[in-house]
Scaffold this active site. Structure first.
Site, PDB file in Angstrom:
ATOM      1  N   ARG A 161       0.833  -1.219   0.000  1.00  0.00           N
ATOM      2  CA  ARG A 161       0.000   0.000   0.000  1.00  0.00           C
ATOM      3  C   ARG A 161       0.863   1.263   0.000  1.00  0.00           C
ATOM      4  O   ARG A 161       0.538   2.259   0.647  1.00  0.00           O
ATOM      5  CB  ARG A 161      -0.933   0.045   1.219  1.00  0.00           C
ATOM      6  CG  ARG A 161      -2.032  -0.985   1.231  1.00  0.00           C
ATOM      7  CD  ARG A 161      -3.026  -0.739   0.099  1.00  0.00           C
ATOM      8  NE  ARG A 161      -4.163  -1.613   0.227  1.00  0.00           N
ATOM      9  CZ  ARG A 161      -4.179  -2.892  -0.158  1.00  0.00           C
ATOM     10  NH1 ARG A 161      -3.120  -3.430  -0.722  1.00  0.00           N
ATOM     11  NH2 ARG A 161      -5.255  -3.623   0.007  1.00  0.00           N
ATOM     12  N   SER A 236     -10.524  -0.203   2.964  1.00  0.00           N
ATOM     13  CA  SER A 236      -9.826  -0.384   4.241  1.00  0.00           C
ATOM     14  C   SER A 236      -9.373   0.977   4.752  1.00  0.00           C
ATOM     15  O   SER A 236      -8.715   1.727   4.025  1.00  0.00           O
ATOM     16  CB  SER A 236      -8.583  -1.250   4.054  1.00  0.00           C
ATOM     17  OG  SER A 236      -8.939  -2.525   3.621  1.00  0.00           O
ATOM     18  N   GLU A 333      -4.929   4.413   6.004  1.00  0.00           N
ATOM     19  CA  GLU A 333      -4.636   4.049   4.620  1.00  0.00           C
ATOM     20  C   GLU A 333      -5.047   5.147   3.630  1.00  0.00           C
ATOM     21  O   GLU A 333      -4.218   5.569   2.822  1.00  0.00           O
ATOM     22  CB  GLU A 333      -5.318   2.706   4.319  1.00  0.00           C
ATOM     23  CG  GLU A 333      -4.566   1.856   3.311  1.00  0.00           C
ATOM     24  CD  GLU A 333      -4.906   2.294   1.920  1.00  0.00           C
ATOM     25  OE1 GLU A 333      -3.999   2.797   1.234  1.00  0.00           O
ATOM     26  OE2 GLU A 333      -6.063   2.140   1.520  1.00  0.00           O
TER      27      GLU A 333
HETATM   28  N1  EPU Z   1     -11.111  -9.995  10.358  1.00  0.00           N
HETATM   29  C1  EPU Z   1     -11.818 -10.024  11.534  1.00  0.00           C
HETATM   30  N2  EPU Z   1     -12.840  -9.145  11.680  1.00  0.00           N
HETATM   31  C2  EPU Z   1     -13.190  -8.252  10.734  1.00  0.00           C
HETATM   32  C3  EPU Z   1     -12.461  -8.218   9.526  1.00  0.00           C
HETATM   33  C4  EPU Z   1     -11.423  -9.103   9.364  1.00  0.00           C
HETATM   34  O1  EPU Z   1     -11.551 -10.825  12.424  1.00  0.00           O
HETATM   35  O2  EPU Z   1     -14.140  -7.499  10.965  1.00  0.00           O
HETATM   36  C5  EPU Z   1     -10.005 -10.968  10.167  1.00  0.00           C
HETATM   37  C6  EPU Z   1     -10.523 -12.284   9.603  1.00  0.00           C
HETATM   38  O3  EPU Z   1      -9.824 -13.328  10.219  1.00  0.00           O
HETATM   39  C7  EPU Z   1     -10.131 -12.217   8.149  1.00  0.00           C
HETATM   40  C8  EPU Z   1      -8.848 -11.406   8.215  1.00  0.00           C
HETATM   41  O4  EPU Z   1      -9.074 -10.468   9.250  1.00  0.00           O
HETATM   42  O5  EPU Z   1      -9.904 -13.479   7.619  1.00  0.00           O
HETATM   43  C9  EPU Z   1      -8.506 -10.689   6.914  1.00  0.00           C
HETATM   44  O6  EPU Z   1      -9.664 -10.012   6.446  1.00  0.00           O
HETATM   45  P1  EPU Z   1      -9.909  -9.784   4.878  1.00  0.00           P
HETATM   46  O7  EPU Z   1      -9.610 -11.012   4.132  1.00  0.00           O
HETATM   47  O8  EPU Z   1     -11.256  -9.175   4.726  1.00  0.00           O
HETATM   48  O9  EPU Z   1      -8.768  -8.788   4.463  1.00  0.00           O
HETATM   49  P2  EPU Z   1      -8.177  -7.510   5.173  1.00  0.00           P
HETATM   50  O10 EPU Z   1      -6.825  -7.814   5.709  1.00  0.00           O
HETATM   51  O11 EPU Z   1      -9.152  -6.933   6.120  1.00  0.00           O
HETATM   52  C10 EPU Z   1      -6.937  -6.690   3.005  1.00  0.00           C
HETATM   53  C11 EPU Z   1      -6.862  -5.432   2.209  1.00  0.00           C
HETATM   54  C12 EPU Z   1      -8.119  -5.254   1.363  1.00  0.00           C
HETATM   55  C13 EPU Z   1      -8.220  -6.434   0.419  1.00  0.00           C
HETATM   56  C14 EPU Z   1      -8.259  -7.729   1.247  1.00  0.00           C
HETATM   57  C15 EPU Z   1      -8.196  -8.957   0.371  1.00  0.00           C
HETATM   58  C16 EPU Z   1      -5.478  -3.888   3.464  1.00  0.00           C
HETATM   59  C17 EPU Z   1      -5.430  -2.651   4.313  1.00  0.00           C
HETATM   60  N3  EPU Z   1      -6.686  -4.291   3.093  1.00  0.00           N
HETATM   61  O12 EPU Z   1      -8.021  -6.526   3.920  1.00  0.00           O
HETATM   62  O13 EPU Z   1      -7.970  -4.075   0.587  1.00  0.00           O
HETATM   63  O14 EPU Z   1      -9.385  -6.351  -0.384  1.00  0.00           O
HETATM   64  O15 EPU Z   1      -7.108  -7.790   2.129  1.00  0.00           O
HETATM   65  O16 EPU Z   1      -6.912  -9.052  -0.170  1.00  0.00           O
HETATM   66  O17 EPU Z   1      -4.442  -4.454   3.147  1.00  0.00           O
HETATM   67  C18 EPU Z   1      -8.401  -1.722   0.562  1.00  0.00           C
HETATM   68  O18 EPU Z   1      -7.181  -1.554   0.547  1.00  0.00           O
HETATM   69  O19 EPU Z   1      -9.193  -0.755   0.542  1.00  0.00           O
HETATM   70  C19 EPU Z   1      -8.932  -3.079   0.637  1.00  0.00           C
HETATM   71  C20 EPU Z   1     -10.227  -3.333   0.729  1.00  0.00           C
END
Ligand code: EPU
Length: 341
Positions: A161, A236, A333
């Site tokens: 990012r 995010s 972010e």
């Molecule tokens: N989780 C929770 N509670 C929540 C949300 C997430 O416990 O409310 C835990 C879950 O275990 C889940 C893990 O966090 O499996 C990861 O969540 P998710 O797969 O939704 O991904 P993320 O880490 O929250 C990142 C990116 C997203 C991208 C997704 C998929 C960043 C800051 N965000 O989110 O990017 O779509 O991975 O690759 O790196 C963005 O940048 O705007 C964005 C949406």
């Protein structure tokens, strides 16, 4: 050039904001002329799709909203194509179009809001793929000198990012065109993130291709990420924080359900959504602004007259609560504009 332009519908968080001056150039040449004329008189801010920004109530100076359109096939061999995309092209329309051409590489980056010109700034990434994996180079205009420059991928200095344009030269360039390299022939699909492989395996065998993967990614995203058209948000709101092994181990001992990924560096990337949920913020939206009920990492705005101050106050409280409980400081972010406030 418009004066006192309302930007409420130029940012997906739908924050109330106004630009002192505003122009939406259709071509890089028009943008160069505006920069030559105004750069010495006022600050110039570039605003693309507005899907990754927190806009203050007033943006001083000139806001440039590039409307450059165009998709050009630069070269093609038996295995790959290189395609140039103008900054104002809508990212997800380009993803859909590239797959329809039979080109593979952007499927994991489906449904990310915003324009092509902003994609390199934060090195958009999702489901195991980043823009850095496909970008060959880009063209940008210097916002002070109005000179054009070509950047190689290495010069963009991409990281998680992050890029040269976000960290080292913030606000100094207007990206006019990006060049991507995509595959003509079938390559192994990237199914390694979360439950992507599981969903993909449920597709009929004939649909287990890049287009099918796009559909899987769209379905996963739609299930937990709110559509900005229905519920204003900027994706995010925090980066997933990286911590040292010792801190990870101490946290894991105290919180056995902690969600984290190992990095090549030996450090750990923690799921900020998990931290925020544990801190009690999932679905908590005081005054209509707060963290989403399906994905705690996304800050949503239910209010019709929210401002950057309201968003900043909530974000600060989330940060403090996460820090108090876990000793981890979350980094925002989306970009706060104007810079330096
Ligand atoms: N989780 C929770 N509670 C929540 C949300 C997430 O416990 O409310 C835990 C879950 O275990 C889940 C893990 O966090 O499996 C990861 O969540 P998710 O797969 O939704 O991904 P993320 O880490 O929250 C990142 C990116 C997203 C991208 C997704 C998929 C960043 C800051 N965000 O989110 O990017 O779509 O991975 O690759 O790196 C963005 O940048 O705007 C964005 C949406």
């Amino acid at each position: 050039m418009a004066q006192h332009q309302d930007l409420t519908h130029f940012n997906t968080l739908r924050l109330q904001s106004r630009a002192q001056y505003f122009a939406a150039p259709d071509t890089p040449a028009e943008a160069i002329a505006l920069i030559k004329q105004y750069a010495s008189q006022m600050p110039i801010t570039v605003l693309g799709g507005g899907s990754n920004v927190v806009l203050a109530a007033e943006l001083p100076g000139l806001v440039l909203h590039p409307q450059f359109k165009g998709r050009r096939l630069l070269r093609q061999d038996d295995t790959q194509v290189e395609v140039a995309l103008a900054a104002g092209e809508v990212w997800d329309q380009v993803v859909a179009w590239s797959l329809a051409q039979g080109w593979q590489g952007l499927e994991n980056l489906s449904l990310i809001p915003g324009h092509c010109g902003a994609a390199p700034v934060q090195n958009i990434g999702a489901y195991g793929v980043e823009l850095a994996d496909v970008l060959v180079g880009l063209t940008a205009i210097n916002l002070t000198t109005a000179e054009e420059k070509q950047f190689s991928a290495a010069e963009c200095d991409f990281a998680y990012r992050d890029s040269y344009f976000k960290s080292q030269a913030p606000g100094q360039w207007l990206i006019t065109e990006i060049v991507l390299r995509l595959n003509l022939q079938h390559q192994p699909l990237k199914l390694g993130y979360g439950d992507v492989a599981e969903h993909f395996a449920q597709l009929p065998v004939g649909k287990q291709n890049a287009q099918g993967l796009r559909e899987v990614i769209c379905a996963i995203r739609s299930a937990k990420l709110p559509d900005p058209a229905n519920l204003p948000n900027a994706g995010s709101f925090f980066k997933n924080p990286v911590v040292k092994t010792s801190q990870y181990q101490a946290l894991k001992q105290q919180y056995p359900t902690l969600v984290a990924y190992t990095l090549a560096s030996g450090e750990y990337k923690l799921a900020a959504g998990w931290l925020i949920e544990q801190a009690g913020w999932k679905g908590h939206q005081p005054g209509g602004v707060g963290m989403h009920s399906q994905q705690a990492l996304v800050l949503v705005n239910h209010s019709h007259n929210a401002t950057a101050e309201q968003v900043n106050a909530v974000a600060e409280q989330v940060r403090r609560d996460v820090f108090t409980q876990f000793g981890v400081w979350l980094e925002q972010e989306p970009l706060a504009l104007p810079r330096g406030l």
